[in-house]
Scaffold this motif. Structure first.
Motif, short mmCIF file in Angstrom:
data_model
loop_
_atom_site.label_atom_id
_atom_site.label_comp_id
_atom_site.label_asym_id
_atom_site.label_seq_id
_atom_site.Cartn_x
_atom_site.Cartn_y
_atom_site.Cartn_z
N ALA A 120 51.41 58.74 26.88
CA ALA A 120 50.33 58.27 27.74
C ALA A 120 50.88 57.30 28.77
O ALA A 120 51.80 56.54 28.50
N VAL A 121 50.29 57.37 29.97
CA VAL A 121 50.60 56.40 31.02
C VAL A 121 49.30 55.69 31.37
O VAL A 121 48.27 56.34 31.55
N MET A 122 49.33 54.38 31.39
CA MET A 122 48.11 53.63 31.71
C MET A 122 48.37 52.74 32.91
O MET A 122 49.41 52.09 32.99
N VAL A 123 47.41 52.71 33.81
CA VAL A 123 47.49 51.80 34.94
C VAL A 123 46.40 50.75 34.76
O VAL A 123 45.24 51.10 34.50
N MET A 124 46.79 49.48 34.84
CA MET A 124 45.81 48.42 34.64
C MET A 124 45.76 47.51 35.87
O MET A 124 46.80 47.13 36.40
N ASP A 125 44.56 47.23 36.32
CA ASP A 125 44.41 46.38 37.50
C ASP A 125 43.38 45.31 37.17
O ASP A 125 42.36 45.58 36.54
N LEU A 126 43.67 44.07 37.59
CA LEU A 126 42.72 42.98 37.30
C LEU A 126 41.51 43.12 38.22
O LEU A 126 41.66 43.49 39.38
N ASP A 127 40.34 42.82 37.70
CA ASP A 127 39.14 42.88 38.55
C ASP A 127 39.04 41.59 39.35
O ASP A 127 39.32 40.50 38.83
N ARG A 128 38.65 41.69 40.57
CA ARG A 128 38.41 40.56 41.49
C ARG A 128 39.64 39.65 41.66
O ARG A 128 39.49 38.48 41.95
N PHE A 129 40.83 40.18 41.49
CA PHE A 129 42.00 39.29 41.61
C PHE A 129 42.13 38.72 43.02
O PHE A 129 42.49 37.56 43.22
N LYS A 130 41.82 39.56 44.01
CA LYS A 130 41.96 39.10 45.40
C LYS A 130 41.07 37.88 45.65
O LYS A 130 41.51 36.90 46.27
N GLU A 131 39.84 37.96 45.13
CA GLU A 131 38.92 36.81 45.31
C GLU A 131 39.49 35.56 44.64
O GLU A 131 39.44 34.47 45.20
N ILE A 132 40.03 35.75 43.45
CA ILE A 132 40.59 34.60 42.71
C ILE A 132 41.74 34.00 43.52
O ILE A 132 41.83 32.78 43.72
N ASN A 133 42.59 34.88 44.03
CA ASN A 133 43.74 34.44 44.82
C ASN A 133 43.30 33.68 46.07
O ASN A 133 43.84 32.63 46.40
N ASP A 134 42.28 34.25 46.76
CA ASP A 134 41.80 33.61 47.99
C ASP A 134 41.16 32.26 47.69
O ASP A 134 41.36 31.28 48.41
N ALA A 135 40.38 32.22 46.59
CA ALA A 135 39.62 31.00 46.29
C ALA A 135 40.52 29.89 45.74
O ALA A 135 40.39 28.73 46.13
N LEU A 136 41.44 30.25 44.86
CA LEU A 136 42.24 29.20 44.19
C LEU A 136 43.62 29.00 44.80
O LEU A 136 44.31 28.04 44.48
#
Ligand code: C2E
Ligand code: MG
Ligand code: MG
Length: 548
Positions: free
Chosen positions: A149-165
């Motif tokens: 199996a190959v799994m791709v995982m992406d964080l939700d709303r990471f861009k917002e977190i990065n921009d805000a913090l």
């Protein structure tokens, strides 16, 4: 003494000098001198004078002299022994130092390999190592008929977190996520950071779908506790897409792409994880599906080439064209190279694209030549092409097959593509240039190459980046840059091409500044092959070029 005896003696002396150490020879000489002096003294003491009889007598009767006579052997032995010991010690020191240097070199090599294959921020394997492990796992799964199996995982709303913090906090979060992921997977599984906030998990041997789901749930659980970022605590969710071998793909490329499609579907449905299904393709972002379609596009002949004329300023003639590729996609229409070339570069398909472009373009130039239209052609090539050992044979073979002169081909590349692996690229460029092919630096002025290095490359041409040419009239800084690049190119004995010539002003100004050739929509936009031939032959067009 005969000549041959002398020769033998001198050979022996040479041999002795070569094999006996200096210490031994000096020792023997001193001992011999001591014997002579002692013998003379004994003769003098016993007979009151030094005579031949006295010397012989002293040697025959004096026991002390007998002992002294043995001393040259002692010195010779001692000298040779001391120098052997010293030589041995010196040898041992050299061996020690060599071993130390070797260990240091190995450590540097290990470090370099580690840096190329690992992500700096999280220390997880990066895209390069992941690709390697994936290829290997797929090979073994094929051979041993395993499920994987190959799994791709992406964080939700990471861009917002990065921009805000802020970026630092974003990095801190990624490091913590990486640590939890590492703890949640088995030794035999690979967890890699493939870029941004995207991670890929490879399970090389599973018994079925349930194993993959179990791991996805484990990962979701591992991310459940809030992340501690100093001033703030954060709840972070992730979306996971799963693709299974052999059901969803038989190559590493297909599996990755389908896991990514499934991940986008999980994101939209906010389901945490999902397993790939065909119908998810429809809603996934275009970039993701294009990767999977690019290989077929080549097989189905969906790529097409356009040719943009390059006008020689001195003769006012079209002397060459630049070939530019496009993808005529059955659903999306024409896709520009700026969208699909980076995808091809990312997936390694660029070598096949370049090979195809070279083949078609050189064939076309040969056809035109036979029809009486003599043109040179510029082909754009990417970093990976420069590292492709077959490139040289491919281009020289194609030139010969189409009965073209090497000087008719210009290979355009950016400064950055050369700088990525300077040494390898320089070797390839030198081979190509020595066969007469001309090298051009594209988009000049936007990269970061060192001028010192540029001047030693076999570069024949630089192309001023169009962003400087387009607004020359309104932007004096850009006009100055254009001027400086033309002077620089000429000082380094290179031809200078101005691209992005959109206006009469730019055309005249570049002519005034003694730019060598010009390319841009003011002269002609990129054309299909038959349009280009008509354009060149069209006398009214030619007159237009002449009259400007
Ligand atoms: P490039 O090599 O710098 O090509 C020049 C680009 O400028 C082309 O864009 C061309 O259509 C555009 N252009 C020409 N005249 C004008 C003008 O007057 N004004 C403006 N604004 N633009 C003008 P295109 O065809 O979209 O290609 C974009 C880039 O994609 C190329 O930049 C090249 O780097 C890359 N590319 C195109 N075909 C290939 C290919 O077959 N292989 C590779 N590796 N790269 C390619
Ligand atoms: Mg170009
Ligand atoms: Mg360019």
């Amino acid at each position: 003494m005969s000549h041959s005896t002398l020769q033998v003696l001198s050979d022996n002396v040479k041999l002795l000098k070569a094999s006996a150490s200096k210490h031994a020879i000096y020792g023997v000489l001193i001992a011999v001198m001591a014997i002579v002096v002692a013998t003379f003294m004994v003769s003098f003491v016993e007979h009151g004078e030094v005579t031949l009889d006295g010397i012989v007598n002293a040697q025959k009767t004096n026991v002390a002299l007998w002992l002294l006579n043995l001393s040259p052997f002692g010195f010779a032995f001692w000298g040779q022994y001391v120098s052997n010991v010293m030589a041995f010690q010196a040898g041992a020191m050299v061996v020690d130092q060599t071993n130390e240097l070797r260990a240091q070199a190995q450590a540097i090599e290990r470090r370099a390999t580690y840096e190329v294959t690992h992500d700096r921020l999280t220390n997880l394997p990066n895209r390069v190592l992941l690709q390697d492990r994936l290829d290997q796992a797929v090979h073994i799964a094929h051979r041993d008929q395993l499920n994987m199996a190959v799994m791709v995982m992406d964080l939700d709303r990471f861009k917002e977190i990065n921009d805000a913090l802020g970026r630092d906090q974003g990095d801190r979060l990624l490091r913590q996520v990486a640590a939890r992921l590492k703890a949640a997977v088995q030794e035999t599984e690979t967890i890699a950071r493939s870029g941004g906030d995207e991670f890929v998990l490879l399970l090389p041997k599973i018994s079925g779908e349930q194993d993959a789901i179990h791991t996805a749930v484990n990962i979701s659980n591992a991310l459940k506790a809030a992340f501690d970022l100093g001033q703030s605590k954060l709840d972070v969710q992730a979306s996971i897409g799963i693709a299974l071998f052999p059901e969803h793909g038989s190559s590493a490329e297909d599996l990755l792409q389908r896991a990514e499609v499934a991940m986008y579907s999980a994101k939209q449905e906010k389901s945490g994880y999902t397993i790939y299904e065909d119908k998810q393709e429809i809603n996934s972002p275009r970039r993701v599906t294009l990767v999977g379609e690019l290989r077929q596009a080549l097989e189905r002949d969906e790529l097409l080439l356009q040719y943009q004329p390059k006008v020689d300023v001195k003769s006012n003639q079209v002397t060459a064209v630049e070939v530019l590729s496009r993808w005529r996609h059955p659903r999306h229409g024409v896709i520009p190279p700026e969208e699909f070339i980076p995808l091809a570069e990312r997936t390694g398909l660029i070598k096949i694209v370049t090979a195809w472009v070279l083949k078609k373009a050189l064939h076309q130039i040969g056809e035109w030549s036979r029809a009486g239209i003599e043109l040179g052609v510029s082909v754009n090539i990417s970093t990976q092409d420069l590292h492709d050992q077959e490139l040289y044979d491919r281009v020289t073979g194609l030139l010969a097959a189409n009965r073209l002169d090497a000087s008719q081909l210009v290979l355009e590349m950016t400064e950055t593509s050369i700088m990525i692996d300077k040494e390898r690229a320089t070797n390839m460029l030198q081979r190509l240039a020595s066969s007469g092919i001309r090298i051009s630096i594209d988009d000049f002025g936007t990269g970061y190459s060192s001028l010192a290095h540029l001047s030693v490359l076999p570069v024949k041409e630089i192309k001023i980046d169009k962003s400087f040419v387009i607004d020359m009239q309104d932007n004096p800084k850009h006009a100055n840059i254009v001027h400086a690049i033309i002077d620089l190119g000429h000082n380094l004995n290179m031809k200078v091409v101005g691209e992005g010539v959109e206006s009469e002003y730019a055309y005249r100004e570049l002519q005034r500044l003694r730019c060598d050739s010009l390319q841009g929509e003011y002269l002609s936009k990129p054309l299909m092959a038959d349009e280009l031939a008509a354009w060149v032959l069209d006398t009214s067009r030619t007159r237009k070029v002449h009259s400007i």
